[in-house]
Write a protein that holds these residues in place. Structure first.
Motif, PDB file in Angstrom:
ATOM      1  N   GLU A 156       0.686  -1.038  -0.097  1.00 57.17           N
ATOM      2  CA  GLU A 156       0.093   0.148  -0.050  1.00 57.17           C
ATOM      3  C   GLU A 156       0.803   1.044  -0.016  1.00 57.17           C
ATOM      4  O   GLU A 156       1.898   1.166   0.572  1.00 57.17           O
ATOM      5  CB  GLU A 156      -0.679  -0.035   1.240  1.00 57.17           C
ATOM      6  N   ARG A 158       0.793   5.827  -0.242  1.00 56.94           N
ATOM      7  CA  ARG A 158       0.175   7.164  -0.118  1.00 56.94           C
ATOM      8  C   ARG A 158       1.449   8.132  -0.030  1.00 56.94           C
ATOM      9  O   ARG A 158       2.479   7.927  -0.019  1.00 56.94           O
ATOM     10  CB  ARG A 158      -0.456   7.235   1.292  1.00 56.94           C
ATOM     11  N   TRP A 164      -4.205   5.695   2.330  1.00 56.35           N
ATOM     12  CA  TRP A 164      -3.582   4.439   1.542  1.00 56.35           C
ATOM     13  C   TRP A 164      -4.287   3.735   0.408  1.00 56.35           C
ATOM     14  O   TRP A 164      -5.302   3.444   0.412  1.00 56.35           O
ATOM     15  CB  TRP A 164      -3.196   3.365   2.604  1.00 56.35           C
TER      16      TRP A 164
END
Length: 611
Positions: A156, A158, A164
């Protein structure tokens, strides 16, 4: 009775055997077959806890079911009617769990699952350095994930604390940064057991070029030293400076992490280009380019005007130097009084709003420097203006008639002939002279006249009286002597003309225009060499096909040898000879470096048979 004993013994044995046989219930047609399912842990799954509770269930409506389990092929452990078992101290790796159950009808069932224990976090590593500096948007972020246990599941990502986003098994992402400045890019890696590890990278987007300022030298600055010191300062607000480069002309550039002065040694005279470049960590660059002129030769005076002791009062005053001087550095004094000047290349003209006096001596001094800071050798020279005065008047006879074409002379051989109106005007140096007027048949006139500088002495009317016959005979005798004298002079002039013609053949074929043009060039440099003797190639020691580069090299070599500054410390130093030689060298360079003048020189050499 004895005959029944064996029979009774056999009967009782059969009853005992029958009593030991299990009693089976009567099958119920509505009952399902015994079946067991392990609901936790699941088969072929990974877990990150070393303690777990195993759970199973039966697919059967029997109530009297007992269970037992075995872990990793260990002996079965009975749990009675329970359907759970606590598994403690599970080690890393794979494990096998088996469950077996039995009901009251004598049926049994078993099931097994395989699972893995993985308590170690996965590993995630960016391919970029600790901080990524870039001038590109968007930017590609790449990473490598590994897991030595259960294997990778997903990642994940970000940006700047946002939401995320599941990227699955990807190992790269194109990230749009949108604005210049600092950004934080984060990634979380998950393995199949649920373990995770987070990592981040700082990204600095910098699309601005770094600041750069060259402190020295200045652009177009003249330098009088062969050592050139280059200093600069630079900064970058976002990504910071990576390094600087400094380069002169086409030489190898030098790199510096911080601004630090760099010195070039033994730099040749001439024009040079300096480039200083700043590189920031994001890949942006800024270059500052400047030019400098290195000149280690001091300027010198080529010619002064006027010269001599008979300078006209309207004469211009100027000084020609070997190179252009900085106007603000020039100081000129005439008889100790500062004067204004104008600069036109290598010529300095004195601006005069005053007149030179007759019969006056003048001393001119000048100092200055060229654009490289080389000082001119202090100049002092003197000249004297003419002390000319004039004597004028009219010649008439005793009847008042104007006498024309009469020679009116002074004892210094200055004379004039009277015009049709009897007027004469004689110019001469100041002094006291005997003025004489004579005409055949008239009495002579003699008187003393005092001539003052710049003053016209008016003699008024000079009257000649007619004479007797004896005087005429004497005059005729004198005329014969004069005629003979004239014939002698004519013969001498003939000889001079013949000599002139003999010399003229030396320059035979040179056009009048070429001759006048070459005379003007030589006069500008105050060179006294005769036209048919001028050979600029021989003066500089180069061949007829020499290039501009070869001519400059030869000029510098000769200038270093004959420049007054270079030879003044020698024992046999002769300042006049050094100046004359430099005038010839300067004239030769000026002619050969100018295409039209060089063509003129070649034409003269070809005409005189010396090309």
């Amino acid at each position: 009775m004895r005959s029944f004993a064996p029979i009774l013994s056999i009967f009782l044995s059969l009853c005992f055997l029958l009593s030991t046989l299990p009693v089976q219930a009567i099958p119920d047609p509505t009952r399902t077959a015994l079946f067991v399912v392990i609901t936790f842990p699941e088969n072929d799954k990974a877990y990150n806890d070393t303690t777990m509770e195993a759970i199973w269930k039966f697919e059967n409506n029997d109530e009297n079911i007992t269970s037992e389990y075995s872990l990793d092929l260990a002996p079965y452990i009975s749990v009675g009617n329970e359907t759970t078992a606590l598994l403690n101290g599970l080690s890393e790796g794979y494990h096998d769990l088996s469950v077996r159950c039995m009901n009251g009808f004598g049926e049994d069932a078993s099931v097994s699952v395989s699972f893995r224990i993985d308590t170690c976090d996965p590993n995630v590593q960016f391919t970029q350095t600790a901080t990524l500096f870039t001038n590109l948007d968007p930017v590609m972020m790449e990473w490598i994930t590994t897991d030595n246990g259960s294997g990778m599941d997903h990642v994940e990502t970000r940006l700047d604390g946002g939401e995320w986003v599941d990227k699955g098994s990807a190992n790269r992402e194109i990230v749009s940064l949108e604005y210049d400045g600092q950004h934080i890019y984060e990634i979380r890696a998950f393995d199949r057991a649920g373990n995770s590890l987070a990592s981040n990278r700082e990204i600095v987007l910098d699309r601005e070029r770094p600041d750069l300022e060259v402190l020295s030298p200045d652009d177009e600055e003249g330098l009088n030293s062969s050592t050139v010191r280059v200093s600069w300062d630079g900064d970058d607000a976002l990504s910071g400076i990576s390094y600087f480069e400094v380069q002169m002309d086409s030489t190898q550039p030098y790199s510096y992490k911080e601004p630090a002065p760099h010195e070039y040694q033994s730099v040749a005279d001439g024009r040079h280009e300096i480039r200083v470049t700043a590189f920031d960590k994001a890949g942006n660059i800024r270059t500052v380019t400047l030019s400098v002129e290195v000149d280690t030769f001091a300027p010198y005076v080529v010619q002064c005007h006027p010269q001599g002791d008979d300078v006209g009062v309207d004469a211009s005053i100027w000084i020609a130097t070997s190179e252009t001087l900085v106007p603000g550095s020039i100081e000129v004094y005439v008889n100790g009084i500062p004067v204004n000047v104008t600069v036109n290349g290598g010529q300095i003209d004195i601006v005069r709003n005053w007149s030179l006096g007759y019969g006056t001596g003048y001393t001119v001094t000048m100092s200055g420097r060229d654009r490289s800071g080389n000082g001119l050798m202090d100049l002092t020279w003197t000249f004297n203006t003419t002390d000319t005065g004039w004597v004028r008047g009219f010649v008439v006879d005793n009847y008042g008639n104007f006498l024309s074409n009469l020679r009116v002379s002074l004892e210094n051989n200055r004379s004039d002939r009277s015009d049709r109106g009897g007027a004469f005007n004689i110019s001469t140096e100041a002094g006291s002279y005997l003025l004489s007027v004579n005409k055949i048949g008239f009495t002579g006139f003699n008187t003393t006249v005092i001539v003052e500088p710049g003053v016209t002495t008016d003699m008024g009317w000079i009257t000649l009286e007619q004479t007797s016959a004896d005087d005429v005979d004497e005059i005729q005798r004198r005329m014969v002597v004069l005629l003979v004298s004239i014939l002698v002079v004519v013969f001498l002039m003939f000889l001079m003309v013949a000599l002139y013609v003999w010399k003229k053949h030396q320059t035979h074929g040179i056009s009048h225009e070429d001759r006048e043009q070459m005379i003007e060039i030589l006069r500008h440099f105050d060179v006294s060499t005769r036209i048919h003797e001028v050979d600029c190639y021989r003066t500089l020691g180069v061949n007829r096909k020499a290039s501009a580069k070869e001519i400059k090299r030869a000029y510098r070599t000769l200038a270093a040898k004959y420049h007054p500054d270079k030879v003044m410390h020698k024992e046999d130093f002769d300042i006049d000879e050094a100046h004359n030689k430099m005038r010839e060298i300067n004239a030769a360079k000026s002619i050969l470096m100018d295409e039209e003048k060089r063509d003129l020189q070649d034409r003269i050499l070809k005409v005189t048979g010396r090309y």
